[in-house]
Design a protein around this motif. Sequence first.
Motif, short mmCIF file in Angstrom:
data_model
loop_
_atom_site.label_atom_id
_atom_site.label_comp_id
_atom_site.label_asym_id
_atom_site.label_seq_id
_atom_site.Cartn_x
_atom_site.Cartn_y
_atom_site.Cartn_z
N UNK A 19 0.79 -1.23 0.00
CA UNK A 19 0.00 0.00 0.00
C UNK A 19 0.83 1.28 0.00
N UNK A 20 2.15 1.19 0.21
CA UNK A 20 2.91 2.43 0.31
C UNK A 20 3.19 3.08 -1.04
N UNK A 21 3.08 2.31 -2.13
CA UNK A 21 3.21 2.88 -3.46
C UNK A 21 4.62 3.23 -3.88
N UNK A 22 5.62 2.88 -3.12
CA UNK A 22 7.00 3.21 -3.47
C UNK A 22 7.53 2.22 -4.50
N UNK A 23 8.55 2.65 -5.22
CA UNK A 23 9.16 1.81 -6.24
C UNK A 23 9.84 0.61 -5.59
N UNK A 24 9.56 -0.57 -6.11
CA UNK A 24 10.15 -1.79 -5.60
C UNK A 24 9.45 -2.39 -4.41
N UNK A 25 8.41 -1.71 -3.90
CA UNK A 25 7.72 -2.23 -2.72
C UNK A 25 6.94 -3.50 -3.03
N UNK A 26 6.39 -3.58 -4.24
CA UNK A 26 5.64 -4.78 -4.61
C UNK A 26 6.56 -6.00 -4.67
N UNK A 27 7.75 -5.81 -5.26
CA UNK A 27 8.70 -6.92 -5.32
C UNK A 27 9.18 -7.32 -3.93
#
Length: 257
Positions: free
Chosen positions: A72-80
């Motif tokens: 949920x934080x939306x930062x780059x690489x957070x999903x990975x």
Amino acid sequence: AAPMESSPGGRPPAYDSSAQPSKRRRTSGGSKKRPASPRREGDEAPPAKKKGPSFQGEELKEQLRVIVRLRNNGKKGSTAEAERTYNGIPAGKKVGVRRLNMLAKGLENELFRVGGMETVKVVLEKFLSRTLVQLVSPDGTKDPAEEEVKDGIIGAAKGFFKNLLDSKGRRTDVDANAFWAAAVALLPADLLKDRKGRAATRLLDVNYRVLKKATQMRERMEKEKTGWKLVTTAKHCDRVNWDPLIEWCHSDAASTV
């Protein structure tokens, strides 16, 4: 040695323990235990004790909450990073099939204690829609938002084929190219080989002929690497060329008639 004094009556005097040096008796446990020395830096930590199911469950909930925050934080690489964290969660102690069946039956009994049919259905639906429960489901690695968008894309494609490009007769060349380009983009080349054609016809509401032609076009594009080839429709065999007549109507000969 000094002579022993006798007590009145000729009996020896009573033994006086206070006159003898005291001796400390050892306990059966041996020497007194010393306090444990503090663990120094660099020493290995003692092995962790085995935790019960309740502790493992609470620990799992905390790890799943971390994954939700990363998504949920939306930062780059957070999903990975969330996916790596999910894959790194330990499986926990293995439980036998009989025990699993008992636990599942316990959840079933708890569900049917909440009320009647409508209440049970609503409670079950809300339970399955909870974020942490969805993460431990078989599709737990999938983002619910992505799944919602995927359903929307499929619905839009279905409307594109059935509503926007619906034709009772022959399509124009422009509509035909738009139709087949969309079908080729959506359908993989090996769709029919994997016996998934019926599922595709239900999702997109198209017939088998469309699936077969679109997958063949997709396979040809992947092999040839030449991009999209313009689709042209065949001319009608009963067509009439009106150009000579139109040209004659605008000539001087036609104006004198």
